[in-house]
Design an enzyme around this catalytic site. Structure first.
Site, PDB file in Angstrom:
ATOM      1  N   ASN A  99       0.855  -1.190   0.000  1.00 23.89           N
ATOM      2  CA  ASN A  99       0.000   0.000   0.000  1.00 23.89           C
ATOM      3  C   ASN A  99       0.889   1.237   0.000  1.00 23.89           C
ATOM      4  O   ASN A  99       1.464   1.590   1.024  1.00 23.89           O
ATOM      5  CB  ASN A  99      -0.910  -0.004   1.226  1.00 23.89           C
ATOM      6  CG  ASN A  99      -1.820   1.211   1.269  1.00 23.89           C
ATOM      7  OD1 ASN A  99      -1.870   2.004   0.328  1.00 23.89           O
ATOM      8  ND2 ASN A  99      -2.550   1.376   2.363  1.00 23.89           N
ATOM      9  N   PRO A 100       1.029   1.929  -1.136  1.00 18.27           N
ATOM     10  CA  PRO A 100       1.955   3.066  -1.203  1.00 18.27           C
ATOM     11  C   PRO A 100       1.511   4.274  -0.388  1.00 18.27           C
ATOM     12  O   PRO A 100       2.310   5.176  -0.123  1.00 18.27           O
ATOM     13  CB  PRO A 100       1.982   3.400  -2.704  1.00 18.27           C
ATOM     14  CG  PRO A 100       0.666   2.918  -3.225  1.00 18.27           C
ATOM     15  CD  PRO A 100       0.316   1.702  -2.406  1.00 18.27           C
ATOM     16  N   THR A 131      -0.946  -1.348  -4.543  1.00 20.42           N
ATOM     17  CA  THR A 131      -2.381  -1.116  -4.656  1.00 20.42           C
ATOM     18  C   THR A 131      -2.635   0.290  -5.201  1.00 20.42           C
ATOM     19  O   THR A 131      -1.927   1.244  -4.863  1.00 20.42           O
ATOM     20  CB  THR A 131      -3.070  -1.276  -3.301  1.00 20.42           C
ATOM     21  OG1 THR A 131      -2.481  -0.379  -2.342  1.00 20.42           O
ATOM     22  CG2 THR A 131      -2.925  -2.706  -2.799  1.00 20.42           C
ATOM     23  N   ASP A 159      -3.145  -2.420   9.256  1.00 14.69           N
ATOM     24  CA  ASP A 159      -4.134  -3.477   9.449  1.00 14.69           C
ATOM     25  C   ASP A 159      -5.173  -3.506   8.335  1.00 14.69           C
ATOM     26  O   ASP A 159      -5.769  -4.545   8.054  1.00 14.69           O
ATOM     27  CB  ASP A 159      -4.842  -3.292  10.797  1.00 14.69           C
ATOM     28  CG  ASP A 159      -3.927  -3.623  11.970  1.00 14.69           C
ATOM     29  OD1 ASP A 159      -2.898  -4.282  11.748  1.00 14.69           O
ATOM     30  OD2 ASP A 159      -4.249  -3.211  13.103  1.00 14.69           O
ATOM     31  N   GLU A 164      -8.115  -6.462   3.878  1.00 14.83           N
ATOM     32  CA  GLU A 164      -8.549  -6.619   2.489  1.00 14.83           C
ATOM     33  C   GLU A 164      -8.093  -7.959   1.911  1.00 14.83           C
ATOM     34  O   GLU A 164      -8.864  -8.657   1.242  1.00 14.83           O
ATOM     35  CB  GLU A 164      -8.017  -5.472   1.628  1.00 14.83           C
ATOM     36  CG  GLU A 164      -8.763  -4.169   1.801  1.00 14.83           C
ATOM     37  CD  GLU A 164      -8.455  -3.185   0.694  1.00 14.83           C
ATOM     38  OE1 GLU A 164      -8.034  -3.624  -0.396  1.00 14.83           O
ATOM     39  OE2 GLU A 164      -8.629  -1.972   0.905  1.00 14.83           O
ATOM     40  N   SER A 190      -0.603   3.315   9.722  1.00 11.72           N
ATOM     41  CA  SER A 190      -0.967   4.102  10.905  1.00 11.72           C
ATOM     42  C   SER A 190      -1.370   3.210  12.068  1.00 11.72           C
ATOM     43  O   SER A 190      -1.142   3.530  13.223  1.00 11.72           O
ATOM     44  CB  SER A 190      -2.130   5.047  10.552  1.00 11.72           C
ATOM     45  OG  SER A 190      -1.806   5.855   9.454  1.00 11.72           O
ATOM     46  N   ASP A 191      -1.990   2.088  11.748  1.00 13.26           N
ATOM     47  CA  ASP A 191      -2.469   1.177  12.784  1.00 13.26           C
ATOM     48  C   ASP A 191      -1.906  -0.215  12.509  1.00 13.26           C
ATOM     49  O   ASP A 191      -2.264  -0.850  11.522  1.00 13.26           O
ATOM     50  CB  ASP A 191      -4.001   1.143  12.776  1.00 13.26           C
ATOM     51  CG  ASP A 191      -4.565   0.389  13.963  1.00 13.26           C
ATOM     52  OD1 ASP A 191      -3.780   0.006  14.840  1.00 13.26           O
ATOM     53  OD2 ASP A 191      -5.791   0.185  14.007  1.00 13.26           O
TER      54      ASP A 191
END
Length: 429
Positions: A99-100, A131, A159, A164, A190-191
């Site tokens: 995830n960029p 993604t 997360d 996904e 972030s999480d």
């Protein structure tokens, strides 16, 4: 005379018949490559005392357990002669879903500079896919040919991207085969509660090291079903209703600009204009005994076994593991009695309404004393049914992502389990 030290990144792969020694004298390091006989297996990396020799591996702060006596360690581990040893084998052919946008857009740089070199050094064959939008990882994992990634899917992000990928695998027609593909985590989002709570890992280098070292950790999977909407969403961390759900909705607007602190900003804004949340719920308490996986889906339908609650709740949390937070000076533990594979969910009810009650709860949560509050109810359950009776709640948060749905939501475990690449070193000891 030279000083030899072996790093903790010692791995063996039965398909790689080559042994590599990093040998460094005190003055100038140099490398010796040695090709053993076919009866000898694995790749061994012996690191010198010189930190500049292999900084990517040496900087893994949480895994610096170097051993002084190299010979005795090799003999005790049987890594040179024991072809049946599985603890030294690592997965080889993997798919990397990156995830960029996670980590304020730094995940790609972190992967290229810190993670990818270690995986290549360990002999991993990787196909890297970035993604392009929300839902891309779900579509990818639901349609990809699993023969291209037989040894796992590595998720680079938070997360959300793991959720996904999990939902994509569980929506396939070959679900049994799909869920058997292990998932690795490189936490850059972030999480990163799943990696921290289950594997005890916070940073990308330590996560990469755990993947290379091998091992699998089994994690329960839960489903949230909305009967009226005929929809289902799977998760492995938590489902949140009430205040937390509204904070997730608001924080998503500031994702690109504020990164991890967007939760704080959204929380403060929502705190100022805090509405009242009304719910009706029923839960089926867990007896504390592990049941068969199929039984976890179908608790008894007898009305006397279900416990009912109705009224105002600041928040409702359904946790699948301890839900430790990575941010903050003191890592918060939302569900301290939870375990990631105990066959039950942990239900946390914060009764009442108002800013003062919410403030007291979060202060107590920061110091890990929230379960002592008289308005907090904590119970282990097999299943819980939650219905919003007010007009303020638009959905619920699952693994940090907001899901819009109306009607009664039923949370319960499913028969399938997620296999995580790596394991918690302290728990194994």
């Amino acid at each position: 005379m030279a000083f030899l030290r072996a790093s903790d990144l010692v791995n063996t792969n039965t398909r790689l018949r080559r042994q590599t020694f990093s040998f460094a004298p005190f003055i100038k390091p140099f490398r010796i490559n040695y090709n053993p006989k076919r009866s000898q297996i694995g790749q061994l990396v012996i690191q010198s005392n010189n930190k500049s020799l292999d900084p990517l591996i040496y900087n893994s702060r949480e895994r610096k357990h170097c051993f002084k006596n190299v010979e005795s360690e090799l003999v005790s581990s049987n890594c040179l002669n024991d072809d049946s040893s599985t603890s030294w084998r690592v997965p080889r052919k993997v798919l990397v879903v990156l995830n960029p946008n996670s980590g304020r857009g730094r995940s790609s740089q972190i992967f290229r500079s810190e993670v990818q070199p270690i995986l290549k050094h360990a002999g991993f064959e990787m196909e890297v896919i970035q993604t392009a939008e929300a839902g891309h990882a779900l579509a990818l994992s639901s349609t990809i040919d699993l023969r291209t990634c037989p040894n796992g899917i590595i998720c680079v992000g938070g997360d959300g991207i793991i959720n996904e990928v999990l939902n994509g695998l569980l929506r396939r027609s070959d679900i049994d085969r799909a869920i058997s593909v292990p998932i690795g985590i490189i936490p850059t989002g972030s999480d990163n509660s799943l990696a921290w709570s289950v594997l005890g890992i916070k940073d990308p280098v330590s996560a990469t090291t755990a993947i290379v070292e091998g091992g699998l950790t089994s994690v329960d999977v839960f489903a949230v079903r909305w009967v009226d909407a005929a929809s289902v969403q799977f998760g492995v961390t938590a489902a949140c209703f009430g205040f937390v759900g509204d904070v997730l909705e608001l924080s998503d607007k500031y994702r690109q600009y504020f990164g991890t602190i967007r939760y704080v900003i959204a929380g403060l804004m929502k705190f100022v204009s805090l509405p009242k949340y009304s719910f009706e719920l029923e839960f089926f308490p867990s007896t504390g005994e592990k049941t068969k996986q199929n039984d976890a889906l179908l608790p008894s339908r007898s009305e006397e076994n279900w416990v009912k609650r109705k009224g105002e709740f600041v928040g409702i949390l359904v946790c699948n593991h301890a839900c430790k937070t990575v941010q903050g000076l003191n890592s918060q533990i939302t569900a301290p009695r939870s375990a990631h594979n105990d066959g039950s969910l942990d239900l946390l009810l914060v009764h009442g309404s108002g800013r003062w009650r919410l403030l007291v709860f979060y202060i107590a949560l920061l110091i890990r004393q929230h379960l002592l509050l008289p308005f907090v109810e904590y119970v282990k359950v097999k299943s819980v049914k939650i219905t919003s009776t007010g007009t303020t709640q638009k959905g619920c948060g699952i693994d940090g992502e907001l899901i819009y749905a109306n009607g009664q939501a039923t949370c319960s475990l499913v028969q399938h389990k997620l296999k995580l690449l790596g394991y918690h070193h302290r728990k194994q000891k």
